[in-house]
Design a protein around this motif. Structure first.
Motif, PDB file in Angstrom:
ATOM      1  N   ASP A   2      -6.206 -44.480 -12.006  1.00  0.00           N
ATOM      2  CA  ASP A   2      -7.260 -45.151 -12.514  1.00  0.00           C
ATOM      3  C   ASP A   2      -7.053 -46.693 -12.418  1.00  0.00           C
ATOM      4  OD1 ASP A   2      -5.456 -46.101 -14.336  1.00  0.00           O
ATOM      5  OD2 ASP A   2      -6.402 -44.983 -16.007  1.00  0.00           O
ATOM      6  N   MET A   3      -8.392 -47.391 -12.742  1.00  0.00           N
ATOM      7  CA  MET A   3      -8.492 -48.895 -12.518  1.00  0.00           C
ATOM      8  C   MET A   3      -7.242 -49.646 -13.212  1.00  0.00           C
ATOM      9  SD  MET A   3     -11.926 -50.296 -14.382  1.00  0.00           S
ATOM     10  CE  MET A   3     -12.204 -49.422 -15.687  1.00  0.00           C
ATOM     11  N   ALA A   4      -7.083 -49.162 -14.558  1.00  0.00           N
ATOM     12  CA  ALA A   4      -6.191 -49.963 -15.010  1.00  0.00           C
ATOM     13  C   ALA A   4      -4.656 -49.789 -14.538  1.00  0.00           C
ATOM     14  CB  ALA A   4      -6.135 -49.301 -16.640  1.00  0.00           C
ATOM     15  N   THR A   5      -4.383 -48.641 -14.148  1.00  0.00           N
ATOM     16  CA  THR A   5      -3.060 -48.520 -13.582  1.00  0.00           C
ATOM     17  C   THR A   5      -2.951 -49.269 -12.171  1.00  0.00           C
ATOM     18  OG1 THR A   5      -2.958 -46.460 -14.511  1.00  0.00           O
ATOM     19  CG2 THR A   5      -1.641 -46.523 -12.699  1.00  0.00           C
ATOM     20  N   LYS A   6      -4.057 -49.116 -11.330  1.00  0.00           N
ATOM     21  CA  LYS A   6      -3.942 -50.094 -10.144  1.00  0.00           C
ATOM     22  C   LYS A   6      -4.101 -51.350 -10.302  1.00  0.00           C
ATOM     23  CE  LYS A   6      -6.398 -49.964  -5.583  1.00  0.00           C
ATOM     24  NZ  LYS A   6      -7.369 -49.551  -4.873  1.00  0.00           N
ATOM     25  N   TRP A   7      -4.628 -51.936 -11.375  1.00  0.00           N
ATOM     26  CA  TRP A   7      -4.603 -53.444 -11.638  1.00  0.00           C
ATOM     27  C   TRP A   7      -3.149 -53.818 -12.202  1.00  0.00           C
ATOM     28  CZ3 TRP A   7      -2.973 -56.175 -15.887  1.00  0.00           C
ATOM     29  CH2 TRP A   7      -3.128 -57.503 -15.834  1.00  0.00           C
ATOM     30  N   GLU A   8      -2.516 -52.751 -12.859  1.00  0.00           N
ATOM     31  CA  GLU A   8      -1.192 -53.079 -13.186  1.00  0.00           C
ATOM     32  C   GLU A   8      -0.342 -53.255 -11.986  1.00  0.00           C
ATOM     33  OE1 GLU A   8       0.840 -50.998 -16.382  1.00  0.00           O
ATOM     34  OE2 GLU A   8      -0.695 -51.176 -17.629  1.00  0.00           O
ATOM     35  N   THR A   9      -0.302 -52.249 -11.087  1.00  0.00           N
ATOM     36  CA  THR A   9       0.348 -52.147 -10.043  1.00  0.00           C
ATOM     37  C   THR A   9       0.247 -53.573  -8.913  1.00  0.00           C
ATOM     38  OG1 THR A   9       0.344 -49.815  -9.950  1.00  0.00           O
ATOM     39  CG2 THR A   9       0.925 -50.838  -8.031  1.00  0.00           C
ATOM     40  N   LEU A  34      -7.985 -58.778  -8.677  1.00  0.00           N
ATOM     41  CA  LEU A  34      -9.551 -59.426  -9.069  1.00  0.00           C
ATOM     42  C   LEU A  34     -10.477 -58.328  -8.922  1.00  0.00           C
ATOM     43  CD1 LEU A  34     -10.932 -61.599 -10.664  1.00  0.00           C
ATOM     44  CD2 LEU A  34     -11.270 -62.383  -8.430  1.00  0.00           C
ATOM     45  N   GLU A  35     -10.465 -57.535  -7.743  1.00  0.00           N
ATOM     46  CA  GLU A  35     -11.513 -56.442  -7.386  1.00  0.00           C
ATOM     47  C   GLU A  35     -11.379 -55.371  -8.529  1.00  0.00           C
ATOM     48  OE1 GLU A  35     -14.188 -56.203  -5.345  1.00  0.00           O
ATOM     49  OE2 GLU A  35     -13.694 -58.147  -4.992  1.00  0.00           O
ATOM     50  N   GLU A  36     -10.262 -55.339  -8.705  1.00  0.00           N
ATOM     51  CA  GLU A  36     -10.240 -53.899 -10.011  1.00  0.00           C
ATOM     52  C   GLU A  36     -10.668 -54.249 -11.448  1.00  0.00           C
ATOM     53  OE1 GLU A  36      -9.140 -50.902  -9.132  1.00  0.00           O
ATOM     54  OE2 GLU A  36      -9.338 -51.703  -7.122  1.00  0.00           O
ATOM     55  N   THR A  37     -10.740 -55.636 -11.466  1.00  0.00           N
ATOM     56  CA  THR A  37     -11.326 -56.226 -12.806  1.00  0.00           C
ATOM     57  C   THR A  37     -13.047 -55.903 -12.935  1.00  0.00           C
ATOM     58  OG1 THR A  37     -11.444 -58.524 -12.262  1.00  0.00           O
ATOM     59  CG2 THR A  37      -9.379 -57.584 -13.165  1.00  0.00           C
ATOM     60  N   ARG A  38     -13.632 -55.963 -11.584  1.00  0.00           N
ATOM     61  CA  ARG A  38     -15.036 -55.901 -11.595  1.00  0.00           C
ATOM     62  C   ARG A  38     -15.815 -54.779 -12.452  1.00  0.00           C
ATOM     63  NH1 ARG A  38     -15.522 -60.626  -9.489  1.00  0.00           N
ATOM     64  NH2 ARG A  38     -14.725 -61.279  -7.585  1.00  0.00           N
ATOM     65  N   SER A  39     -14.846 -53.667 -12.591  1.00  0.00           N
ATOM     66  CA  SER A  39     -15.627 -52.797 -13.216  1.00  0.00           C
ATOM     67  C   SER A  39     -15.087 -52.485 -14.757  1.00  0.00           C
ATOM     68  CB  SER A  39     -15.499 -51.302 -12.702  1.00  0.00           C
ATOM     69  OG  SER A  39     -13.864 -51.237 -12.361  1.00  0.00           O
ATOM     70  N   LEU A  45      -9.601 -58.817 -21.155  1.00  0.00           N
ATOM     71  CA  LEU A  45      -8.905 -60.138 -20.857  1.00  0.00           C
ATOM     72  C   LEU A  45      -7.963 -60.139 -19.504  1.00  0.00           C
ATOM     73  CD1 LEU A  45      -7.687 -61.227 -24.473  1.00  0.00           C
ATOM     74  CD2 LEU A  45      -9.100 -62.406 -22.812  1.00  0.00           C
ATOM     75  N   ARG A  46      -7.853 -58.837 -19.056  1.00  0.00           N
ATOM     76  CA  ARG A  46      -7.131 -58.865 -17.657  1.00  0.00           C
ATOM     77  C   ARG A  46      -7.820 -59.646 -16.665  1.00  0.00           C
ATOM     78  NH1 ARG A  46      -6.010 -52.583 -17.727  1.00  0.00           N
ATOM     79  NH2 ARG A  46      -8.193 -52.694 -18.673  1.00  0.00           N
ATOM     80  N   ALA A  47      -9.111 -59.612 -16.703  1.00  0.00           N
ATOM     81  CA  ALA A  47      -9.810 -60.370 -15.762  1.00  0.00           C
ATOM     82  C   ALA A  47      -9.523 -61.799 -15.915  1.00  0.00           C
ATOM     83  CB  ALA A  47     -11.545 -60.082 -16.091  1.00  0.00           C
ATOM     84  N   ALA A  48      -9.455 -62.362 -17.162  1.00  0.00           N
ATOM     85  CA  ALA A  48      -9.249 -63.914 -17.172  1.00  0.00           C
ATOM     86  C   ALA A  48      -7.743 -63.982 -16.817  1.00  0.00           C
ATOM     87  CB  ALA A  48      -9.243 -64.059 -18.772  1.00  0.00           C
ATOM     88  N   ARG A  78     -12.243 -66.264 -21.163  1.00  0.00           N
ATOM     89  CA  ARG A  78     -11.559 -66.285 -22.529  1.00  0.00           C
ATOM     90  C   ARG A  78     -12.676 -66.612 -23.436  1.00  0.00           C
ATOM     91  NH1 ARG A  78      -6.820 -67.951 -19.370  1.00  0.00           N
ATOM     92  NH2 ARG A  78      -5.530 -66.337 -19.602  1.00  0.00           N
ATOM     93  N   THR A  79     -13.423 -67.641 -23.079  1.00  0.00           N
ATOM     94  CA  THR A  79     -14.396 -68.061 -24.068  1.00  0.00           C
ATOM     95  C   THR A  79     -15.259 -67.047 -24.594  1.00  0.00           C
ATOM     96  OG1 THR A  79     -14.449 -70.505 -23.609  1.00  0.00           O
ATOM     97  CG2 THR A  79     -16.291 -69.794 -24.837  1.00  0.00           C
ATOM     98  N   GLN A  80     -15.865 -66.377 -23.682  1.00  0.00           N
ATOM     99  CA  GLN A  80     -16.606 -65.040 -23.663  1.00  0.00           C
ATOM    100  C   GLN A  80     -16.095 -63.961 -24.694  1.00  0.00           C
ATOM    101  OE1 GLN A  80     -18.026 -63.878 -19.701  1.00  0.00           O
ATOM    102  NE2 GLN A  80     -20.090 -63.905 -20.682  1.00  0.00           N
ATOM    103  N   ALA A  81     -14.919 -63.900 -24.301  1.00  0.00           N
ATOM    104  CA  ALA A  81     -14.063 -62.542 -25.035  1.00  0.00           C
ATOM    105  C   ALA A  81     -13.686 -62.993 -26.297  1.00  0.00           C
ATOM    106  CB  ALA A  81     -12.833 -62.192 -24.160  1.00  0.00           C
ATOM    107  N   LEU A  82     -13.045 -64.299 -26.635  1.00  0.00           N
ATOM    108  CA  LEU A  82     -12.490 -64.673 -27.718  1.00  0.00           C
ATOM    109  C   LEU A  82     -13.208 -65.619 -28.636  1.00  0.00           C
ATOM    110  CD1 LEU A  82      -8.951 -65.054 -26.121  1.00  0.00           C
ATOM    111  CD2 LEU A  82      -9.640 -62.977 -27.434  1.00  0.00           C
ATOM    112  N   GLY A  83     -14.140 -66.300 -28.114  1.00  0.00           N
ATOM    113  CA  GLY A  83     -14.816 -67.281 -28.670  1.00  0.00           C
ATOM    114  C   GLY A  83     -14.393 -68.780 -28.378  1.00  0.00           C
ATOM    115  N   PRO A  84     -14.956 -69.825 -28.620  1.00  0.00           N
ATOM    116  CA  PRO A  84     -14.700 -70.958 -28.222  1.00  0.00           C
ATOM    117  C   PRO A  84     -13.630 -71.703 -28.760  1.00  0.00           C
ATOM    118  CG  PRO A  84     -16.739 -71.205 -29.390  1.00  0.00           C
ATOM    119  CD  PRO A  84     -16.610 -69.661 -29.257  1.00  0.00           C
ATOM    120  N   ASP A  85     -13.168 -71.281 -30.180  1.00  0.00           N
ATOM    121  CA  ASP A  85     -12.181 -71.961 -30.975  1.00  0.00           C
ATOM    122  C   ASP A  85     -10.753 -71.003 -31.093  1.00  0.00           C
ATOM    123  OD1 ASP A  85     -14.162 -73.782 -31.931  1.00  0.00           O
ATOM    124  OD2 ASP A  85     -14.975 -72.157 -33.533  1.00  0.00           O
ATOM    125  N   HIS A  86     -10.702 -70.062 -30.013  1.00  0.00           N
ATOM    126  CA  HIS A  86      -9.462 -69.314 -30.030  1.00  0.00           C
ATOM    127  C   HIS A  86      -8.336 -70.212 -29.308  1.00  0.00           C
ATOM    128  CE1 HIS A  86      -6.798 -66.051 -28.861  1.00  0.00           C
ATOM    129  NE2 HIS A  86      -7.229 -65.424 -29.868  1.00  0.00           N
TER     130      HIS A  86
END
Length: 97
Positions: A2-9, A34-39, A45-48, A78-86
């Motif tokens: 799966d994509m998560a496992t492939k990203w980890e590898t 990065l290609e694996e994060t597209r979906s 946060l793995r994309a960031a 990170r701003t999108q995922a966590l908010g600007p004050d994180h």
């Protein structure tokens, strides 16, 4: 796989290559990760993290313009995922600035 496992590898392989000094090969592996994060979900946060690693590795190769683009994208994600004050957003901005 799966994509998560492939990203980890891919990300683990990139980290090993970087530690071994194979910077160009590590960059290629991070680009594959990065290609694996597209979906993944927009707030995953793995994309960031991946973009941040690409920023570091391109910066180490003096690809300054590309590194700056990756740094800005990491801050945006990170701003999108966590908010600007994180704290993680602040850390990204500090790293870039």
């Amino acid at each position: 796989m799966d994509m998560a496992t492939k990203w980890e590898t891919l990300s683990k392989q990139a980290e090993v290559l970087e530690q071994q000094g194979s910077i160009a090969a590590a960059e290629a592996m991070w680009l594959s990760a990065l290609e694996e994060t597209r979906s993944m979900q927009p707030d995953d946060l793995r994309a960031a993290y991946t973009v941040d690693c690409l920023a570091d590795i391109t910066n180490r190769q003096d690809k300054v313009v590309l590194a700056e683009l990756f740094f800005k994208q990491a801050v945006h994600l990170r701003t999108q995922a966590l908010g600007p004050d994180h704290v993680a957003v602040a850390a990204s901005l500090n790293k870039f600035g």
